[in-house]
Scaffold this motif. Structure first.
Motif, short mmCIF file in Angstrom:
data_model
loop_
_atom_site.label_atom_id
_atom_site.label_comp_id
_atom_site.label_asym_id
_atom_site.label_seq_id
_atom_site.Cartn_x
_atom_site.Cartn_y
_atom_site.Cartn_z
N ALA A 116 -11.07 10.43 31.30
CA ALA A 116 -10.40 11.72 31.14
C ALA A 116 -9.25 11.88 32.12
O ALA A 116 -8.24 12.52 31.81
N SER B 51 -7.62 21.50 26.51
CA SER B 51 -6.46 21.23 27.38
C SER B 51 -5.35 22.23 27.15
O SER B 51 -4.26 22.10 27.72
N LYS C 93 -10.87 16.54 31.29
CA LYS C 93 -9.41 16.59 31.26
C LYS C 93 -8.93 18.02 31.55
O LYS C 93 -8.00 18.22 32.34
#
Length: 378
Positions: free
Chosen positions: A220, A250, A342
């Motif tokens: 990630a 994200s 992430k």
């Protein structure tokens, strides 16, 4: 104090990310409970389904919006192998906008609607569209919210049946995680004997995911601007949801993309650059696996992506030789964790990655237009 995804709960709460972490890690327990819930209504459900599906030329249509639509994409191939009745996956967003392209008024249809809240405009509207267009139809609602519009509607008509998921699957976070996989497990259990396979995957996740967190976090945190998930057959549906999960969590800072291994060569492969991570959901089918290996070798030979990674099943799960629709449950949890890490690296509040409200937990701002047979241009 507890920790989730190897992060202390206090820190998760301080960064408005605790619900997502908890809901990812609770999934194996949710699947076990889901199987028990389906078992508890088995006789009633079987009798209802027999009455609904005993008509000549009947079909089953799986529907939902966004993540809920991808439940159908993941299960329809497997169920077409198990059932004598054809199964299709059509998103509610398509059914509502273009019903004439997907429905046949004289073909008996069971609409299986997936929804976390049961309140999204298209999910509710799809029921009315099918009722108005198809002469003989019935509705199975697989949802997570007892107070949702779909569940409430089920009490009004004998042609409706509502199957509620475990209470904890009504995810409090923005992104659907345990709701997605639990509805998927429920849909498999409704139409096929899957308990042993699902329990095998639940046990495998409990045993192996904690030791895999470091590897997933490392993936990630690669400096990528794009992540491509590849999977064949049922695994393509999981890849589709995995790509959306990355995009959602994200907040659009990392683009998610999906394809099948064979399909990726036909143009999409041109998107690969040195900031693209490629993750392959490896098939457990010996025939399909040949195509996975060919593309994997090609991508590694190209040497353009920042990394090409194959998600492999734990050894004990692989030894069971389960259908890929079950193996995808393991891959899905891994993909959700990658998306979480992430977003965490990017400093995003994972439980609400879009606090300014352009994207909402339950879709808003959709105008539903009245529909009747007279609206169709034959």
């Amino acid at each position: 104090m507890s920790s989730y995804l190897a992060i202390d709960e206090t820190l998760l709460e301080a960064r408005n990310s605790a619900w997502t972490a908890k809901e990812i890690m609770q999934q194996s327990g949710c699947w076990r409970e889901t199987l028990s819930l389906v078992s508890a209504v088995r006789k009633q459900l079987d009798a209802w389904l027999a009455n609904v599906l005993d008509k000549p030329n009947a079909q089953i249509v799986f529907t939902g919006a966004g993540t809920s639509a991808y439940v159908g994409e993941a299960v329809v191939g497997y169920l077409n192998q198990q059932l004598d009745i054809p199964c299709l996956s059509i998103s509610s967003t398509e059914l509502v906008a273009c019903p004439q392209q997907y429905l046949q008024k004289n073909r008996p249809t069971l609409l299986v609607s997936f929804a976390r809240s049961g309140n999204s405009p298209e999910s509710v509207a799809a029921v009315g569209v099918v009722n108005n267009y198809v002469k003989h139809c019935a509705h199975l609602f697989i949802t997570c919210n007892p107070d949702g519009a779909l569940n409430k509607q089920a009490a009004q008509d004998e042609h409706y049946f509502s199957l509620l998921m475990p209470t904890q699957t009504l995810d409090q976070s923005f992104a659907m995680t345990s709701s997605f996989t639990s509805m998927l497990v429920a849909s498999l259990a409704v139409f096929s004997d899957v308990d042993n396979a699902v329990l095998t995957m639940a046990d495998s996740i409990d045993k192996n995911i904690p030791s895999k967190l470091t590897q997933l976090k490392t993936l990630a945190e690669l400096p990528m601007h794009r992540l491509v998930y590849l999977g064949a057959g049922s695994l393509k549906g999981y890849a589709q949801e995995s790509a959306l999960k990355l995009l959602e969590l994200s907040a659009g800072q990392v683009m998610g993309y999906f394809e099948s291994p064979l399909g990726f060569r036909h143009g999409p492969k041109s998107l690969v650059d040195d900031k693209t991570l490629i993750v392959l959901f490896g098939s457990n089918n010996n025939y399909t696996k040949q195509y996975d290996i060919d593309l994997l070798n090609e991508l590694q030979s190209d040497n353009k992506a920042i990394a090409v990674h194959t998600l492999a099943l734990p050894s004990e799960a692989s030894a069971e030789q389960l259908d890929d629709v079950f193996n995808g449950l393991y891959y899905m949890v891994c993909a959700q964790i990658i998306s979480f890490y992430k977003a965490w690296q990017l400093g995003i509040t994972v439980d609400n990655p879009c606090p300014t409200g352009e994207v909402n937990r339950v879709v808003q701002g959709v105008t539903i237009y009245p529909f009747s047979q007279g609206d169709i241009n034959d």
